[in-house]
Write an enzyme that holds these catalytic residues in place. Structure first.
Site, mmCIF file in Angstrom:
data_model
loop_
_atom_site.group_PDB
_atom_site.id
_atom_site.type_symbol
_atom_site.label_atom_id
_atom_site.label_comp_id
_atom_site.label_asym_id
_atom_site.label_seq_id
_atom_site.Cartn_x
_atom_site.Cartn_y
_atom_site.Cartn_z
ATOM 1 N NE ARG A 1 3.127 -7.849 10.425
ATOM 2 C CZ ARG A 1 2.606 -7.182 9.393
ATOM 3 N NH1 ARG A 1 1.706 -7.732 8.621
ATOM 4 N NH2 ARG A 1 2.979 -5.971 9.140
ATOM 5 C CD GLU B 1 -2.789 0.970 2.523
ATOM 6 O OE1 GLU B 1 -2.769 -0.024 3.276
ATOM 7 O OE2 GLU B 1 -3.472 1.983 2.736
ATOM 8 C CE LYS C 1 3.118 -0.002 4.720
ATOM 9 N NZ LYS C 1 2.369 -0.061 3.484
HETATM 10 P P1 ATP Z 1 2.484 -2.178 7.842
HETATM 11 O O1 ATP Z 1 1.741 -2.781 8.995
HETATM 12 O O2 ATP Z 1 3.885 -1.862 8.130
HETATM 13 O O3 ATP Z 1 1.752 -1.045 7.192
HETATM 14 P P2 ATP Z 1 1.365 -3.767 5.830
HETATM 15 O O4 ATP Z 1 1.236 -5.232 5.828
HETATM 16 O O5 ATP Z 1 0.127 -3.002 6.084
HETATM 17 O O6 ATP Z 1 2.526 -3.357 6.792
HETATM 18 P P3 ATP Z 1 1.541 -3.480 3.029
HETATM 19 O O7 ATP Z 1 2.077 -2.351 2.244
HETATM 20 O O8 ATP Z 1 0.093 -3.744 2.977
HETATM 21 O O9 ATP Z 1 1.991 -3.225 4.511
HETATM 22 O O10 ATP Z 1 2.356 -4.810 2.753
HETATM 23 C C1 ATP Z 1 2.771 -5.266 1.496
HETATM 24 C C2 ATP Z 1 3.157 -6.702 1.615
HETATM 25 O O11 ATP Z 1 4.227 -6.847 2.541
HETATM 26 C C3 ATP Z 1 2.002 -7.529 2.151
HETATM 27 O O12 ATP Z 1 1.905 -8.709 1.391
HETATM 28 C C4 ATP Z 1 2.389 -7.803 3.561
HETATM 29 O O13 ATP Z 1 1.849 -8.999 4.018
HETATM 30 C C5 ATP Z 1 3.921 -7.823 3.494
HETATM 31 N N1 ATP Z 1 4.487 -7.461 4.794
HETATM 32 C C6 ATP Z 1 4.298 -6.323 5.479
HETATM 33 N N2 ATP Z 1 4.928 -6.358 6.666
HETATM 34 C C7 ATP Z 1 5.546 -7.560 6.733
HETATM 35 C C8 ATP Z 1 6.356 -8.211 7.707
HETATM 36 N N3 ATP Z 1 6.653 -7.627 8.868
HETATM 37 N N4 ATP Z 1 6.822 -9.443 7.426
HETATM 38 C C9 ATP Z 1 6.533 -10.043 6.264
HETATM 39 N N5 ATP Z 1 5.775 -9.496 5.301
HETATM 40 C C10 ATP Z 1 5.275 -8.266 5.524
HETATM 41 MG MG MG Z 2 -1.518 -3.139 4.822
#
Ligand code: ATP
Ligand code: MG
Length: 562
Positions: free
Chosen positions: A264, A36, A274
């Protein structure tokens, strides 16, 4: 350079893919990395990138980069560009052009109309609070909305008017008609569209209704022909919804995607959210998303971490469904290990102590060739100039040495790295009793050979003061003092702000000296400063004439909990 051994092996997703390829279920695999664009990518994303792009690479498939841009409030093009740069820097190539979920808004809308026509979606007038109340709890079934049984005609009319901007923000939603009594709360008539008058970074003001993540993601996967849709474990309970949506729309593509979840990454002494990283930037705790203390890909890049080192780390973190909590030392270890052979070495003195060579004789004193790397001749080398005044590291001298101290002491001898054996004849102090200078003498009969009749154990690094190049050096430590800064509770049992655990000593800037090789380097030039650690010229502030180095990592894991 990528190679197939660089990625996590023997994990369940590889097993699934291998079976799918063997059984002929898929001829080739297609994955996607779906960030995102609401912030910069962090170390957790690096794991996901290595998984998705890595699998495509290993199995000769393709991986899309898709921006999941359904929340226009927080998304913008700065993030889109930063994400593209980070993925490429990590060494990966997406298939074709980057995709955007927003490219599919028209199709998503058409599918929603189709669901309404099939009696599988309805326009609801409940407020967000009411929707929450009606949803029920884990132990209690939800209640049907009083608007659930609207006719198809009425729903079609209302949904069209939602799209046309006839209703205020938040006043109506479109919901799937699934089952308010489902044991899985995600299946209790999830909202798939809401009214939000927000400018979108891609579609501008075309839309005032936006589709929700769960509805958008599975359809985007299906449109792109994704075979294996990999996400983190918190989406496990959303999988039935993922499948429900795809079961209830006409398939946009011959390939039916399947979702698989893995745990994760959580990195100790760091933060992988983020939102919280955004807070560090917004509140000025760091200089920006790319501050070298940040666990963002751009921060780690600026810190001097390498794509190869990060890929090695991701491989070691592994892929599974069990907790993936990894200590910072594992990340630092991978980076160190990779730099060991890729970074040439030079000499720098961070905390200089002046040494005057009392028997310096320009006719006798010789410079000596030293290779930039003991095991990599191809990296070349240079002459290390010598002159009557040297700098050594202040803590390589001890007036009252602790037990086992092998470096310079009054009356003692050490080997100057790549040069002569030197004896300390006199210690000069200022009026406060601080050592300010050493008077020393060289043994001219020790260049490239052992001294006669005695053993000299210690070797220290040094610089010729006349030739030394001043350099700004930033010494970085961990950003947090707690392993889980966002999970510490106070006496009242409430979580304390994670910013309470920022390490006040996470950066120290000093002026140091380096050998002439430090002049005229490009930005992002990585070096080992012998005996001190790995350093990189800063991407932003470094100038060839005025070097600025960031400490990437020390040579040994010397970190101690406070
Ligand atoms: P955040 O909570 O930091 O915003 P998010 O999952 O909302 O992380 P996205 O931009 O939606 O962030 O994530 C893009 C991809 O990265 C998704 O497939 C997500 O599952 C993966 N991802 C995000 N954080 C992790 C993590 N800590 N470990 C493994 N994969 C991750
Ligand atoms: Mg997300």
């Amino acid at each position: 350079m990528l190679n197939k051994d660089q990625f996590a092996d023997n994990h369940f997703i590889r097993t699934i893919i291998e079976e799918d390829l063997k059984s002929g279920k898929h001829e080739a695999i297609q994955t996607r990395f779906p960030p995102e664009p609401n912030g910069y990518l962090h170390i957790g994303h690096a794991k996901s990138i290595c998984l998705n792009f890595g699998l495509a690479y290993i199995y000769d498939g393709l991986c899309n980069l898709r921006f999941d841009d359904t929340n226009p409030e927080k998304e913008n093009d700065e993030y889109v560009n930063a994400i593209k740069e980070d993925v490429e820097w990590l060494g990966f190539h997406w298939a074709g052009e980057p995709r955007f979920a927003s490219n599919y808004f028209d199709q998503l809308y058409d599918y929603a109309v189709g669901l309404i026509k099939d009696g599988k979606a309805y326009v609801d007038d409940l407020t967000p609070e009411q929707i929450r109340e009606y949803r029920g709890t884990l132990t209690e079934a939800g209640k049907n909305s009083p608007y659930r049984d609207r006719s198809v005609e009425e729903n079609l009319d209302l949904f069209t008017r939602m799209k046309n901007g006839e209703f205020p923000d938040g006043s109506k939603t479109l919901r799937l008609k699934i089952d308010m009594a489902s044991g899985n709360i995600n299946m209790r008539d999830p909202v798939i569209y809401r009214i939000r008058r927000v400018h979108h970074h891609n579609t501008g003001d075309k839309w005032c209704i936006y589709p929700m993540y769960d509805y958008t993601h599975c359809i985007s996967d299906a449109i792109e022909g994704i075979t294996h849709s990999l996400c983190t474990l918190e989406f496990e309970a959303h999988r039935p919804l993922y499948d429900w949506v795809l079961d209830n729309i006409p398939a946009p593509h011959a390939t039916r995607p399947r979702q698989y979840e893995f745990s994760r990454l959580e990195l100790l002494y760091s933060i992988t959210s983020k939102r919280k990283l955004n807070q560090l930037v917004a509140d000025g705790h760091v200089s920006g998303w790319d501050d070298p203390r940040m666990p963002t890909i751009s921060g780690m890049r600026r810190r001097g971490y390498t794509p190869e080192g990060l890929r090695l780390f991701a491989k070691r973190a592994g892929i599974s469904k069990s907790e993936n909590v990894i200590d910072m030392s594992v990340l630092e270890g991978a980076i160190r290990e990779e730099l060991e052979n890729s970074a040439p070495r030079m000499i720098a003195v961070l905390n200089p102590l002046k040494v005057t060579l009392t028997n310096f004789d320009p006719a006798q004193a010789q410079s000596r060739y030293a290779p930039y790397h003991p095991n990599h001749e191809e990296m070349g080398g240079r002459e290390l100039p010598i002159s009557p005044t040297l700098y050594i590291e202040a803590d390589d001298f001890a007036e009252n040495p602790p037990k086992g101290f092998k470096r310079l002491i009054p009356g003692g001898e050490v080997r100057l790295r790549h040069s002569y054996v030197m004896r300390c004849d006199e210690v000069v102090k200022d009026s406060d009793g601080h050592v300010v200078e050493l008077k020393c003498s060289l043994d001219y009969d020790t260049l490239g050979k052992n001294p006669e009749g005695r053993k000299v154990k210690g070797v220290i690094h040094w610089l010729s003061a006349e030739h030394a190049v001043p350099a700004t050096v930033r010494l970085y430590e961990r950003l947090f003092t707690e392993p889980r800064p966002d999970a510490v509770r106070g006496e009242d049992g409430e979580y304390l702000p994670f910013t309470d655990f920022l390490n006040p000593e996470s950066v120290k800037e000093i002026t140091a000296y380096a050998e002439p090789a430090a002049k005229n380097l490009p930005a992002e030039s990585r070096w080992q400063f012998e005996r001190l650690g790995y350093f990189v010229t800063d991407r932003k502030d470094h100038r060839p004439e005025q070097p600025v180095f960031n400490r990437t990592v020390t040579l040994k894991d010397s970190w101690q909990p406070k």
